[in-house]
Scaffold this motif. Structure first.
Motif, PDB file in Angstrom:
ATOM      1  N   GLY A   1      85.557 115.008  30.472  1.00  9.12           N
ATOM      2  CA  GLY A   1      84.957 114.019  29.582  1.00  9.12           C
ATOM      3  C   GLY A   1      84.692 114.572  28.192  1.00  9.12           C
ATOM      4  O   GLY A   1      84.966 113.906  27.178  1.00  9.12           O
ATOM      5  N   ILE A   2      84.170 115.789  28.132  1.00 10.01           N
ATOM      6  CA  ILE A   2      83.904 116.424  26.839  1.00 10.01           C
ATOM      7  C   ILE A   2      85.203 116.633  26.065  1.00 10.01           C
ATOM      8  O   ILE A   2      85.277 116.379  24.853  1.00 10.01           O
ATOM      9  CB  ILE A   2      83.171 117.759  27.045  1.00 10.01           C
ATOM     10  CG1 ILE A   2      81.765 117.504  27.606  1.00 10.01           C
ATOM     11  CG2 ILE A   2      83.094 118.551  25.744  1.00 10.01           C
ATOM     12  CD1 ILE A   2      81.040 118.756  28.044  1.00 10.01           C
TER      13      ILE A   2
ATOM     14  N   HIS B   1      86.549 113.318  24.644  1.00 11.56           N
ATOM     15  CA  HIS B   1      85.776 112.923  23.456  1.00 11.56           C
ATOM     16  C   HIS B   1      86.235 113.714  22.236  1.00 11.56           C
ATOM     17  O   HIS B   1      86.421 113.150  21.148  1.00 11.56           O
ATOM     18  CB  HIS B   1      84.290 113.145  23.705  1.00 11.56           C
ATOM     19  CG  HIS B   1      83.441 112.947  22.481  1.00 11.56           C
ATOM     20  ND1 HIS B   1      83.113 111.694  22.000  1.00 11.56           N
ATOM     21  CD2 HIS B   1      82.882 113.846  21.621  1.00 11.56           C
ATOM     22  CE1 HIS B   1      82.383 111.827  20.905  1.00 11.56           C
ATOM     23  NE2 HIS B   1      82.223 113.117  20.654  1.00 11.56           N
ATOM     24  N   ARG B   2      86.431 115.007  22.421  1.00  8.08           N
ATOM     25  CA  ARG B   2      86.873 115.852  21.307  1.00  8.08           C
ATOM     26  C   ARG B   2      88.258 115.441  20.817  1.00  8.08           C
ATOM     27  O   ARG B   2      88.522 115.423  19.609  1.00  8.08           O
ATOM     28  CB  ARG B   2      86.876 117.309  21.759  1.00  8.08           C
ATOM     29  CG  ARG B   2      87.364 118.303  20.717  1.00  8.08           C
ATOM     30  CD  ARG B   2      87.152 119.713  21.207  1.00  8.08           C
ATOM     31  NE  ARG B   2      87.891 120.680  20.413  1.00  8.08           N
ATOM     32  CZ  ARG B   2      87.882 121.990  20.636  1.00  8.08           C
ATOM     33  NH1 ARG B   2      87.157 122.474  21.647  1.00  8.08           N
ATOM     34  NH2 ARG B   2      88.588 122.811  19.881  1.00  8.08           N
TER      35      ARG B   2
ATOM     36  N   THR C   1      88.363 111.972  18.897  1.00  6.98           N
ATOM     37  CA  THR C   1      87.679 111.992  17.600  1.00  6.98           C
ATOM     38  C   THR C   1      88.331 112.957  16.619  1.00  6.98           C
ATOM     39  O   THR C   1      87.814 113.162  15.511  1.00  6.98           O
ATOM     40  CB  THR C   1      86.197 112.379  17.783  1.00  6.98           C
ATOM     41  OG1 THR C   1      86.110 113.648  18.454  1.00  6.98           O
ATOM     42  CG2 THR C   1      85.460 111.315  18.587  1.00  6.98           C
TER      43      THR C   1
ATOM     44  N   CYS D   1      88.594 112.748  31.898  1.00  5.03           N
ATOM     45  CA  CYS D   1      89.178 112.209  30.664  1.00  5.03           C
ATOM     46  C   CYS D   1      89.257 110.686  30.711  1.00  5.03           C
ATOM     47  O   CYS D   1      88.875 109.994  29.755  1.00  5.03           O
ATOM     48  CB  CYS D   1      90.581 112.791  30.457  1.00  5.03           C
ATOM     49  SG  CYS D   1      90.642 114.483  29.834  1.00  5.03           S
TER      50      CYS D   1
ATOM     51  N   ALA E   1      85.872 109.025  30.339  1.00  4.38           N
ATOM     52  CA  ALA E   1      85.372 109.115  28.963  1.00  4.38           C
ATOM     53  C   ALA E   1      86.139 108.190  28.031  1.00  4.38           C
ATOM     54  O   ALA E   1      85.553 107.552  27.144  1.00  4.38           O
ATOM     55  CB  ALA E   1      85.469 110.563  28.471  1.00  4.38           C
ATOM     56  N   LEU E   2      87.439 108.087  28.232  1.00  9.30           N
ATOM     57  CA  LEU E   2      88.245 107.183  27.406  1.00  9.30           C
ATOM     58  C   LEU E   2      87.833 105.733  27.655  1.00  9.30           C
ATOM     59  O   LEU E   2      87.746 104.926  26.726  1.00  9.30           O
ATOM     60  CB  LEU E   2      89.733 107.385  27.706  1.00  9.30           C
ATOM     61  CG  LEU E   2      90.317 108.747  27.292  1.00  9.30           C
ATOM     62  CD1 LEU E   2      91.745 108.899  27.801  1.00  9.30           C
ATOM     63  CD2 LEU E   2      90.281 108.918  25.774  1.00  9.30           C
TER      64      LEU E   2
ATOM     65  N   ASP F   1      84.906 104.690  28.541  1.00  9.13           N
ATOM     66  CA  ASP F   1      83.607 104.474  27.891  1.00  9.13           C
ATOM     67  C   ASP F   1      83.763 104.206  26.390  1.00  9.13           C
ATOM     68  O   ASP F   1      82.951 103.495  25.790  1.00  9.13           O
ATOM     69  CB  ASP F   1      82.700 105.680  28.100  1.00  9.13           C
ATOM     70  CG  ASP F   1      82.229 105.810  29.548  1.00  9.13           C
ATOM     71  OD1 ASP F   1      82.326 104.810  30.285  1.00  9.13           O
ATOM     72  OD2 ASP F   1      81.777 106.903  29.929  1.00  9.13           O
ATOM     73  N   ARG F   2      84.806 104.766  25.810  1.00 10.56           N
ATOM     74  CA  ARG F   2      85.044 104.588  24.373  1.00 10.56           C
ATOM     75  C   ARG F   2      86.006 103.428  24.099  1.00 10.56           C
ATOM     76  O   ARG F   2      86.494 103.269  22.984  1.00 10.56           O
ATOM     77  CB  ARG F   2      85.604 105.880  23.771  1.00 10.56           C
ATOM     78  CG  ARG F   2      84.646 107.068  23.869  1.00 10.56           C
ATOM     79  CD  ARG F   2      85.219 108.290  23.158  1.00 10.56           C
ATOM     80  NE  ARG F   2      85.343 108.043  21.722  1.00 10.56           N
ATOM     81  CZ  ARG F   2      84.373 108.246  20.832  1.00 10.56           C
ATOM     82  NH1 ARG F   2      83.192 108.689  21.247  1.00 10.56           N
ATOM     83  NH2 ARG F   2      84.566 108.009  19.554  1.00 10.56           N
TER      84      ARG F   2
END
Length: 359
Positions: free
Chosen positions: A246-247, A250-251, A254, A273, A276-277, A279-280
């Motif tokens: 997930g971290i 995000h990196r 962005t 991954c 996290a994707l 969530d965004r």
């Protein structure tokens, strides 16, 4: 003859709560046999008759006798125990491996002592010391770290055979079973390139593991052979965990120039991954394609459909146990065996190929 009956006074079963430990001498007295006969029964000696064996076993049951494993090890030279040290038991790849090793061990009348290092070199060494102290006949490790090679050599010099599974160490001095990790990283990347991706990221696990290093080498090889640049901003090494995935995602999203696809060093990272994707509000595979590595059971679930490189965990476990049995037996000094299994790409939904185009 060894199972000749001897006369002796009856020994009453110890009353509940009695603290004195029952010995093989007590068994012999109650069964009316010699102490050496009891020892032979405990070790399944073929010259003991069925009548004598049953008499001794009945005495053991009456006295609630539990054989002393340490004493039996001294007699036979075998503890019938093997150690199994894994790096992270919460990773769904490892239960498949553990199940295969435990089942195969049971077929050979072996029990398995399990340790979970959580990727800690110190904890790995603590487990190895514990296994040696408990006189295991050998050990299987999935937790080998490049920085832990010297510790392993000390265990081997102590006389404990060790087989590596999934991971390897430099020098090729230990038996190992693994897939072609470099080729696995390459075929995952090549597949994305064929789908039209040019900015492909690598989401790695722990940097000092052979699995991460070789899978990254495969990714890099495929990119270079395709004439594609590797953007350092798109290469991130972390841990083999959902949180790390997930971290990393995000990196990557962005970054000044985000990737269109991500090759992940294992499925847990890939699932991190994807979460996290999501969530965004980044769509997989429409916005970013994701490929994993391992083919854990959850990867095939509907709604996930993770494209991944398959590792045959059960076969790897069985082969590792067979190699260990060979080392425990007569072949302790033979050259190290490196069993390399082929890597296989399993195409599902997260790369976009099923939709017939680029993810």
């Amino acid at each position: 003859m060894d199972d000749k009956m001897t006369s002796g006074p009856d020994v009453a079963a110890p009353p509940p709560g009695q603290r004195r430990k029952v010995s093989s001498h007590d068994i012999a007295r109650l069964a009316g046999v010699s102490q050496s006969t009891v020892s032979r029964v405990l070790n399944n000696h073929p010259r003991i008759t069925a009548v004598t064996r049953n008499r001794v076993l009945a005495a053991m049951e009456q006295l609630r006798y539990t054989p002393n494993a340490a004493a039996r090890t001294l007699i036979t030279g075998r503890s019938q125990l093997i150690g199994l040290v894994v790096s992270n038991i919460t990773n769904p790849f490892y239960p498949q491996l553990i199940e295969a090793i435990v089942a195969t061990a049971a077929e050979h009348d072996y029990n398995v002592v399990l340790g979970n290092t959580q990727e800690s070199p110190r904890r790995q060494m603590d487990y190895l010391k514990l296994l040696v102290e408990h006189q295991v006949d050998g050990a299987i490790l999935t937790s080998a770290l490049q920085s832990g090679a010297d510790d392993l050599q000390r265990v081997i010099r102590a006389g404990t055979p060790v087989v590596l599974v999934n991971r390897t160490l430099p020098g090729g001095t230990l038996d190992s079973v693994h897939i072609d990790n470099q080729r696995g990283g390459a075929i995952a990347t090549e597949h994305l390139i064929r789908l039209g991706h040019r900015r492909i990221a690598f989401a790695g696990g722990r940097a000092d593991t052979s699995t991460n290093q070789l899978r990254f080498d495969g990714y890099r090889q495929a990119m270079i052979e395709a004439g594609l640049d590797i953007d350092p901003d798109l290469v991130v090494h972390g841990d083999f965990t959902h949180l790390s995935g997930g971290i990393t995602a995000h990196r990557l999203v962005t970054a000044a120039r985000p990737p269109s696809a991500i090759v992940c060093a294992d499925d847990v990272i890939a699932l991190g991954c994807i979460d996290a994707l999501h969530d965004r509000r980044v769509r997989v595979p429409q916005d970013i394609a994701v490929v994993g590595f391992d083919d854990v059971p959850v990867a095939a679930l509907k709604g996930i459909g993770l494209t991944t490189v398959r590792q045959p965990a059960p076969e790897m476990g069985r082969r590792a146990f067979d190699l260990l049995m060979r080392r425990i037996g007569d072949d302790r000094q033979g050259p190290a065996v490196d069993e390399v299994l082929p890597a296989e790409l399993v195409i599902r939904d997260t790369c976009g190929a099923r939709a017939g185009g680029r993810g």
